[in-house]
Motif scaffolding. Sequence first.
Motif, PDB file in Angstrom:
ATOM      1  N   LEU A 199       0.840  -1.200   0.000  1.00 41.29           N
ATOM      2  CA  LEU A 199       0.000   0.000   0.000  1.00 41.29           C
ATOM      3  C   LEU A 199       0.879   1.255   0.000  1.00 41.29           C
ATOM      4  N   ALA A 208      -6.448   1.742   5.167  1.00 42.98           N
ATOM      5  CA  ALA A 208      -6.994   0.849   4.128  1.00 42.98           C
ATOM      6  C   ALA A 208      -8.342   0.283   4.565  1.00 42.98           C
ATOM      7  N   LEU A 291      -8.425  -5.548   1.887  1.00 40.41           N
ATOM      8  CA  LEU A 291      -7.122  -4.896   1.707  1.00 40.41           C
ATOM      9  C   LEU A 291      -6.735  -4.854   0.224  1.00 40.41           C
ATOM     10  N   ALA A 294      -8.643  -2.076  -1.310  1.00 39.50           N
ATOM     11  CA  ALA A 294      -8.015  -0.788  -1.029  1.00 39.50           C
ATOM     12  C   ALA A 294      -6.762  -0.603  -1.888  1.00 39.50           C
TER      13      ALA A 294
END
Length: 564
Positions: A199, A208, A291, A294
């Motif tokens: 990320l 996230a 996740l 995101a």
Amino acid sequence: MSLTDWIVLGVTLLTIVIYGVWKSGANTNIDQFLMGNRSLRWYHVGLSVMATQASAITFLSAPGQAYSDGMRFVQFYLGLPLAMIVLCVTFVPIFHKLKVYTAYEFLENRFDLKTRALTSFLFLIQRGLSTGITIYAPSIILSTILNINTVYTTLFIGCLVIFYTVYGGTKAVSYTQLLQMSIIFLGMFFAGAMVVHLLPDNVGFVKAIKLGGKLGRMNVIDWKFDPSNRYNVWSGLIGGFFLQLSYFGTDQSQVGRYLTGSSVGQSRMGLIMNGLLKIPMQFLILLIGVLVFAFYQFNRPPMFFNQYEVKQVKASSYAGQYNKLEDQYTAVFAARKNKADALVRALDGNDKIQINQAQQDLKVADKQAADIRKEAIGIMKKNNAKANEDDTNYVFLNFVTHYLPRGLIGLLVAIIFLASMGSTASALNSLASTSVVDIYKRIINPGATDKNYLYASRLATIFWGLVCIGMALYASKVGNLLEYVNQLGSYVYGTILGVFVVAFYLKRIRGNAVFIAAVITELTICLLGVFGLVAYLWLNAIGCIMVIVIAVGINPLFPEKRLN
């Protein structure tokens, strides 16, 4: 995949097969082949039970389910701990006391042969079809990596599992599952850690999750009672309870796992272990999907994740239209990424007005991307009416193969293979035991030698393996595999559970009454399911209750025979 990944994949799979065959030893009788001499410890039983339920579908489709629909699927498992308690109190001691090979042997002692045969038949049909789905799941991976049709990869996976299940029997299945689950837990932990690591620096784990929540992906609990809603607290607690109780209490693929326990206490502890760990495990797997969702807010995802279907349309006369949509999708993604960055900044500032505005802007951009994707799917269907328009099974696979480092890709792919092999082997073993013990040994060839039954068990394993492969070849048409396999189970689990509840608790109900009640109920459940009159989880509760009510109602029509 790189050479390193192929080595990791090959070594892992080969180790599992060799380990299982080595630990199983030679099978000289049916008890060894089907029950593993009933000698396993509680942790072994618990991991075997978990591995049987946690197929490749769990690790392949669950993250995709959360990516597209959020976390609400976790409510499906809310009834599991309650079901484990009921099983430990009622089912386990009875099955152990009777020393049955299958759950359905008990029904003949309690009712009659036709009731035993009916429940066995329902199980064989449902489990045979569902196992085909679990074989298909990893074949998706191979076909994606090798860019070949799933027909060839399905045949390879199916034949591999048939080999060590036929050779090693239930002990090979259980020992391989013990090692499989250890590798699976380790690999999924690394996968989740890698998603967070990849990320953007200003996002991290907490943001996230917040980002996913703002776009409706953290919908863990829904208290609203709605029979048409598949996943809420009530469907999970009530419908899920009946489904899990039937699955673990009457489905031979699971009953056969905890009957291998060395005692009632060992089997009970294995089931309790499953009840305590399953919901957290499923929650974490779904959370990985959130996740990944995101992650794809900041990294361009494919417009359609199933690259096999994409290649088909790009090789057709519709390629120009599809490519034009991909350009539009890229532009919309750039705008959506800016909106996602704006939402992250608003979250940093903790300004509710800015957060709400950024959330609405991001939802608008997300809808624009979804509309373009919908147009692309329409073009794919124009090119091929049979094209699979549900690509949720490919979401996590796409992330794994494109973003994880060398070696870890091979491990994650191996995990999905291992999960499929474990659940498929358990299912084939249970299909063989039910076919031989409940049908062949009881009806077709009673009184044969133990060697004959061992031979018949191996032949039955091969037969059902071929049937499951046939179903796997059809599985590309069913949509999300995780939902579909549970829908299949819901068509029969309620009916079978109702028969067992009557057998355990309503001692005055006779065989003819429960047999007729089961037939009427199964026909009704099929109609309700086919026409979609209620969400599928409720079919389990309806089926169980119908069998009980009808059996009680018509039982007076079948007076007890009196001896002269």
